[in-house]
Design a protein around this motif. Sequence first.
Motif, short mmCIF file in Angstrom:
data_model
loop_
_atom_site.label_atom_id
_atom_site.label_comp_id
_atom_site.label_asym_id
_atom_site.label_seq_id
_atom_site.Cartn_x
_atom_site.Cartn_y
_atom_site.Cartn_z
N GLY A 1 0.82 -1.21 0.00
CA GLY A 1 0.00 0.00 0.00
C GLY A 1 0.85 1.26 0.00
O GLY A 1 0.54 2.23 -0.69
N TRP B 1 2.14 1.84 -3.48
CA TRP B 1 1.13 2.43 -4.35
C TRP B 1 0.94 3.91 -4.05
O TRP B 1 0.79 4.74 -4.97
N TYR B 2 0.94 4.27 -2.79
CA TYR B 2 0.84 5.69 -2.44
C TYR B 2 2.04 6.48 -2.98
O TYR B 2 1.89 7.62 -3.44
N SER C 1 -5.65 -2.39 1.43
CA SER C 1 -4.50 -1.50 1.45
C SER C 1 -3.59 -1.72 0.25
O SER C 1 -2.99 -0.78 -0.27
N ASN D 1 -5.64 0.02 -3.29
CA ASN D 1 -4.93 1.18 -3.81
C ASN D 1 -4.42 0.93 -5.22
O ASN D 1 -4.43 1.84 -6.07
N ARG E 1 -7.34 1.36 -7.62
CA ARG E 1 -7.71 2.78 -7.70
C ARG E 1 -6.81 3.52 -8.67
O ARG E 1 -7.27 4.40 -9.42
N GLU F 1 -0.50 8.22 3.89
CA GLU F 1 -1.88 8.49 3.47
C GLU F 1 -2.32 9.88 3.92
O GLU F 1 -2.93 10.63 3.14
N LYS G 1 -7.28 10.93 -7.69
CA LYS G 1 -5.88 10.57 -7.87
C LYS G 1 -5.07 11.86 -7.95
O LYS G 1 -5.46 12.83 -8.59
#
Length: 404
Positions: free
Chosen positions: A77, A80-81, A121, A125, A128, A385, A402
Motif C-alpha cells: 500500500g 502504491w501511495y 491497502s 490502492n 484505484r 496516506e 488521484k
Amino acid sequence: MNKRKIFAILIALFFYLPNIQAQVNPDKALLYCAEQAKSTLKLIPRQSPDIPRSINQGKKDWRYVDYKDWCSGFWPGILWYLYEATGNNQFKLAGDKFSKELIPLSREKAFDHDLGFQIFSSFGNGYRLTQYPEYKKIILRTADTLATLYNAKVGTILSWPRSVPNMNWPQHNTIIDNMINLELLFWASKNGGSKHLYNIAVNHAKTTMKNHFRADFSAYHAVVYDKLTGKKIKGVTHQGYADDSMWARGQSWAIYGYTMCFRETKDPVFLDFAQKVTDVYLKSLTVDGIPYWDFNDPAIPNAPKDASAAAVVASALIELSAFVTDKIKSEAYSKAAKQMLTTLSSANYQSRNQNSAFLLHSTGHKPNESEIDASIIYADYYYIEALLRLKKIQKGISIYQKLK
C-alpha cells in the motif's frame, strides 16, 4: 460560553506549540518517504518472508513477514501511495510485485478479520490507480471471504476464529480494529459484489457502536458475545493496559472507522459518533499531539508513545473535518491533524538516518512486550496516506481523486 467554543479553545491549547513555527510541508515529507522506501527496497531479501513489518528500537534491520501476517498489505500500500505521489514506475512495479504475494488470501479460508487491512491497502490502492481488472477480481473474492466470518445472530464479523486468551473461545469475539476492514465490504458492494456485503458492514458498525464503547465513548479493545444468542458477555482488552483503559490505537481505529462509515453510508448517526469518539481522544492528548500507547497507563509520563495511533487519527481527521458542518469544530479537527503531522515530520519522530522506515516511536503490543518504541509499517502507511490527503486539499482537489 457554548460547547463548541469550549471545544475549539481546548483543541487550540492542546496543539499550540510555540517551538514549532512552520507547519508540515507535505511535498517535502513525501519526498522523504520516497527516499526511505527506496532504501528499504534495496534491503529486502529475494526470498519469502520479504514483506517489511517493523524495526526494533535502535536497530536498522527490518523484521520481514509473509502474506499471512496481518500487516502484509501495508508495505505494498505504501508503494502504491508513493507511485501516486511521485509517478515513479519503480514504485508501481514494486507495488504490483508485493501485492501479488497476497493473492492466496483471496483463495484460502478466512484465518481472521484482517483481510481488509491486507487486501484493500494493497490491491485496493493498486486498482484505484491502475484499474487493472485482475485486481478488482481479487478484491471482490476477498470481500466474500471476509463475509464468511459474519454472525447474523451477533451482528458482527468474527475477528479471531480461533482460541485467543481471554476471549472465551468458542464464543464470538470482535475487536475494534475490525472497523477498518468494513471498507472492503462497502467497496465490494458498490463495485460488482453482493449488496449483502453492504448490510453486513452497516450491521457490524451499528452493533459495535452499541456494545463496544463506554459512557465517555472510549472503546474496549474487544467484546465477547454469545455466538448463539448474540448477547454481549464482556468487554476486554488484548493489547491495551487494562480492560477499562483507553488503548490509543484502538481509539484511532474507531475514529477512522466511523468516519469511513459516514462516507460510505451518509448516515448522520455515524458522523455524530465519529465526533464523539474523536473528542474523547483529543481532550486526552499531550501537547505534541502524539498519544501514549494507552491513555491510562500509570507509568505516564514514562510510558512509550504510539506514533501509529497519531498517524491513523491524522489521516482520519483530514477526512472528518470535511464532513463536519460546524465550522469551528471542522477547523479544530483540521488544525489538530496538521499539528499531528507536523510533530510526526519532525526530527523527533522521523526515522531519517536511524533506519529506512518513515517513523520512530510506535508501540505494537505492549502487554506482550512486542514492538515497543519501534518503527512499524502501519504507522508509515497511515502517515503517507495523511500526507497525500493534506497535499490534495492544498491543491484544491478531493482526497478521493488521484493526485496524478
